[in-house]
Design an enzyme around this catalytic site. Structure first.
Site, PDB file in Angstrom:
ATOM      1  N   ASP A 197      -6.620   1.061   0.477  1.00 16.68           N
ATOM      2  CA  ASP A 197      -6.804   1.407   2.181  1.00 16.68           C
ATOM      3  C   ASP A 197      -8.521   0.746   2.429  1.00 16.68           C
ATOM      4  OD1 ASP A 197      -8.607   2.894   1.192  1.00 16.68           O
ATOM      5  OD2 ASP A 197      -7.520   4.684   2.273  1.00 16.68           O
ATOM      6  N   LYS A 254       0.812  -1.086  -0.028  1.00 15.75           N
ATOM      7  CA  LYS A 254      -0.183   0.027  -0.026  1.00 15.75           C
ATOM      8  C   LYS A 254       0.949   1.295  -0.047  1.00 15.75           C
ATOM      9  CE  LYS A 254      -2.022   2.450   3.284  1.00 15.75           C
ATOM     10  NZ  LYS A 254      -2.496   2.972   4.240  1.00 15.75           N
TER      11      LYS A 254
END
Ligand code: SF4
Length: 208
Positions: free
Chosen positions: A138, A120
Site C-alpha cells: 500500500d 493488493k
C-alpha cells in the site's frame, strides 16, 4: 541491501511494533475482503465506521447482493470512490456466489480471479484471513521500503518483487504490518521524523 542490514531493520521493527496487526475490523474472510476494497484511498477508521453499519445486514455475498448498486453506494459514500468500490464489491460477491459456492477462495491465484480484486487486496486477504505469505504494497509500504532501501521501485509490483527477494518468506506478512506502522507513526509521507527514527543508521534516504 545486505542481508545483515535487512535483518537488523526487521529486528528493530519487530521491537518497535510487537502489536502490529491489521486495523480493519472483520469477523470473516468475506468481511475482510469488503473492508480492504473500501480501504483504498480511505482511512481504516472511516472504513470501520462504514462496515459497522453495512455488516449489520449485509456481511455475506448473498446478503450483499440483496442491495442494488445505488443502495450500496449510500452505505459506503463516505469512503470515497464509492461508485467503483460498490461495483467491485458487487461483482466480487457475484463471482464468489457463482464460482465458489458462497465462500471466499483460499488460494491467492483464485482470489485474483474475483472481479474487482487486484494484487493488493488479494495479498491482504490471503495473508491476513488465510495465513498465507504475502506482502501487500500500500502507500505506506511503498514509501517506507523505498526510503529504507529494502526496495527500489516506482511501481507497487516492483516494490513487492524487491521485498519478496529481500525478506525471508515467513516474515512477509509481519513485514507488511511493520512497514505500515512505521509509515503511520514515524516515516510520514511529507515530514519523516528521521531525528527520532531508530532505523536511521540503516536507512538509505537518511544516509544519502
Ligand atoms: S530515517 Fe527517516 S526516512 Fe528513514 S525510515 Fe526513518 S523516518 Fe523514514
Amino acid at each position: 541491501m545486505e542481508q545483515q542490514k535487512v535483518n537488523l531493520i526487521l529486528g528493530e521493527l519487530a521491537k518497535l511494533y510487537p502489536e502490529a496487526a491489521p486495523a480493519l475490523k472483520y469477523r470473516t474472510p468475506y468481511e475482510l475482503l469488503v473492508a480492504v476494497i473500501l480501504s483504498a484511498q480511505c482511512t481504516d477508521e472511516r472504513v470501520n465506521k462504514v462496515t459497522a453499519e453495512l455488516f449489520k445486514k449485509h456481511n455475506t455475498p448473498r446478503t450483499m447482493l440483496e442491495l442494488t448498486q445505488e443502495e450500496l453506494e449510500k452505505y459506503i459514500f463516505s469512503c470515497g470512490f464509492y461508485r467503483n468500490k460498490a461495483a467491485h464489491i458487487l461483482s466480487a460477491s457475484r463471482d464468489i456466489m457463482e464460482r465458489y459456492g458462497g465462500e471466499v477462495p483460499k488460494e491467492h491465484a483464485e482470489l485474483k480471479t474475483l472481479a474487482g480484486v487486484g494484487q493488493k487486496t488479494a495479498n491482504v486477504v490471503y495473508s491476513v484471513a488465510f495465513g498465507g505469505d504475502a506482502i501487500a504494497v500500500d502507500t505506506h509500504v511503498f514509501r517506507v521500503s523505498n526510503r529504507l532501501g529494502l526496495a527500489h521501485g516506482n511501481t507497487p509490483e516492483k516494490v513487492e518483487k524487491d521485498l519478496n527477494a529481500a525478506i525471508p518468506k515467513e516474515l512477509w506478512s509481519k513485514a507488511h504490518h511493520y512497514l505500515i506502522y512505521h509509515g503511520r507513526r514515524v516515516c510520514h509521507s511529507q515530514k519523516p521524523d528521521c531525528k527520532n527514527c531508530t532505523l536511521k543508521e540503516w536507512c538509505e534516504y537518511y544516509n544519502k
